[in-house]
Scaffold this motif. Sequence first.
Motif, mmCIF file in Angstrom:
data_model
loop_
_atom_site.group_PDB
_atom_site.id
_atom_site.type_symbol
_atom_site.label_atom_id
_atom_site.label_comp_id
_atom_site.label_asym_id
_atom_site.label_seq_id
_atom_site.Cartn_x
_atom_site.Cartn_y
_atom_site.Cartn_z
ATOM 1 N N ASP A 1 -4.544 10.776 2.414
ATOM 2 C CA ASP A 1 -5.151 11.891 1.694
ATOM 3 C C ASP A 1 -6.311 12.495 2.477
ATOM 4 N N PHE A 2 -6.442 12.129 3.753
ATOM 5 C CA PHE A 2 -7.519 12.693 4.558
ATOM 6 C C PHE A 2 -7.146 14.103 5.015
ATOM 7 N N ALA A 3 -8.128 14.807 5.555
ATOM 8 C CA ALA A 3 -7.871 16.142 6.099
ATOM 9 C C ALA A 3 -7.254 15.968 7.486
ATOM 10 N N VAL A 4 -5.928 15.961 7.533
ATOM 11 C CA VAL A 4 -5.237 15.694 8.797
ATOM 12 C C VAL A 4 -4.084 16.674 8.990
ATOM 13 N N THR B 1 0.361 13.117 -2.535
ATOM 14 C CA THR B 1 0.936 12.548 -1.315
ATOM 15 C C THR B 1 2.408 12.183 -1.566
ATOM 16 N N PRO B 2 3.207 12.041 -0.501
ATOM 17 C CA PRO B 2 4.595 11.589 -0.684
ATOM 18 C C PRO B 2 4.670 10.250 -1.422
ATOM 19 N N PHE B 3 3.709 9.373 -1.210
ATOM 20 C CA PHE B 3 3.721 8.099 -1.931
ATOM 21 C C PHE B 3 3.540 8.305 -3.438
ATOM 22 N N ALA B 4 2.731 9.288 -3.824
ATOM 23 C CA ALA B 4 2.533 9.540 -5.254
ATOM 24 C C ALA B 4 3.855 9.990 -5.885
ATOM 25 N N LEU B 5 4.580 10.831 -5.153
ATOM 26 C CA LEU B 5 5.878 11.289 -5.656
ATOM 27 C C LEU B 5 6.850 10.109 -5.763
ATOM 28 N N ALA B 6 6.885 9.290 -4.713
ATOM 29 C CA ALA B 6 7.792 8.129 -4.720
ATOM 30 C C ALA B 6 7.423 7.181 -5.858
ATOM 31 N N ALA B 7 6.111 6.991 -6.073
ATOM 32 C CA ALA B 7 5.679 6.076 -7.145
ATOM 33 C C ALA B 7 6.101 6.627 -8.498
ATOM 34 N N SER B 8 5.981 7.968 -8.673
ATOM 35 C CA SER B 8 6.338 8.560 -9.963
ATOM 36 C C SER B 8 7.840 8.430 -10.229
ATOM 37 N N ARG B 9 8.630 8.281 -9.170
ATOM 38 C CA ARG B 9 10.084 8.115 -9.329
ATOM 39 C C ARG B 9 10.479 6.641 -9.349
ATOM 40 N N GLY B 10 9.473 5.763 -9.317
ATOM 41 C CA GLY B 10 9.774 4.329 -9.345
ATOM 42 C C GLY B 10 10.368 3.829 -8.042
ATOM 43 N N GLN B 11 10.081 4.531 -6.954
ATOM 44 C CA GLN B 11 10.688 4.149 -5.669
ATOM 45 C C GLN B 11 9.762 3.306 -4.793
ATOM 46 N N LEU B 12 8.549 3.012 -5.290
ATOM 47 C CA LEU B 12 7.636 2.186 -4.498
ATOM 48 C C LEU B 12 7.520 0.820 -5.154
ATOM 49 N N SER B 13 7.773 -0.211 -4.399
ATOM 50 C CA SER B 13 7.651 -1.559 -4.944
ATOM 51 C C SER B 13 6.283 -2.118 -4.560
ATOM 52 N N LEU B 14 5.309 -1.879 -5.430
ATOM 53 C CA LEU B 14 3.929 -2.294 -5.132
ATOM 54 C C LEU B 14 3.630 -3.629 -5.802
#
Length: 396
Positions: free
Chosen positions: A23-26, A208-221
């Motif tokens: 989430d940095f300015a990159v 972020t792409p991770f936020a989208l993946a998490a909202s779809r249940g695609q991240l196993s944290l």
Amino acid sequence: MRNSTVGVYVHIPFCERVCPYCDFAVIAAPELAAAQETRYVDALLHELAARSSVYQDASGSGRHLASVYLGGGTPSRLTPESLARIVDAIRAAFPGDGPLETTLEVNPSTLERSRLPDFRALGVNRVSVGVQSFDDAVLKRLGRAHRVEEAHQTLAACRAAGFPAISLDLLFAAPGQRLAGLESDLDRALEFGPDHVSSYELTIESGTPFALAASRGQLSLPDEDEAIAMMETIEARLRAGGFERYEISNYARPGFQAVHNRRYWERQPVLGLGVGAFSTEPPSAAAPFGARVSNVRDLRTYLDRIAQRRPPAAGPTEVFDADTARGEAAFLALRGSRGLLAAEFESEFGRLPRAFFGPAIDRLLEAGLLDEAGGGDLRLSARGRLFADSVFAEFV
Ligand code: SF4
């Protein structure tokens, strides 16, 4: 001490690729064109010239320079010549004949590895290496551009180049990461023998792409219990390895605490240059508790503003009122191992912390999240270090 020196942070936004949790300015710049690099460095030097006067002391002479931090992004994607221009200009802008900590963030890649001796020669005396994990599967799931072998090679090259202080970053609670994997990461880190370790829990930032993946249940944290076990393991292992946990996310061997990082927790002036950089301005007649400035996060807007000789701030300067300053003083102090020293707080704000935060302090003591010493000094308890964000929220 608080206001007699200045630290300078320089944000270099270029990365080989943008990691999906970042989430940095990159911006992704797999090939950084020389013209693009020069234009950005020119802009940084203009910004430095335009803003350094705010960091003069009352007599009109500059505060002594205590630290330079070249962060990002991936600042080691700039050539040594470009970084030398930046460091030389900062040194010329502020007096300083004492020790000067000059930190460079480095990512493990062949290009940057080859430049390490030149970075050392230009005065960098501390490197912070973005290892993140010693497990290729975790690095892959994090979307990192490097693999473990490159991390080993970069760490070895940092040693060979003679940097007096080497820090490494480790991320935990990554997708698919288990406690055993983290323990292995810590073993590998300790085998290398860094002087400093920064350990951050992966946070899922919105947009972020991770936020989208998490909202779809695609991240196993890892679940909360496992994340807590990881925090406890990191502290136990690094302490056993001779490190002090001097800040909630930072561990150092004796004598290796980061001068620059401490400035933020101790509310000392920091001039932040570049895209997305934050600055903490020293107190002045108009802002007796200091002020904060945040730069625009978009590279084109930043360059245009500088070209038009306009300030690159994203909005108005945030002048701290007394309430905000007290809250920041309390929670930032609690981040550090010294904790919130009652007498120090009273000398700045006229009354002890309890006069402003009594009910919150009682709640946190009752919950076992804070420890209180006889004189009213407060520190995070072992449990408080696990739930630090909940503690800090009580003060802001
Ligand atoms: S290398 Fe670091 S700064 Fe660059 S995109 Fe990845 S996490 Fe963000």
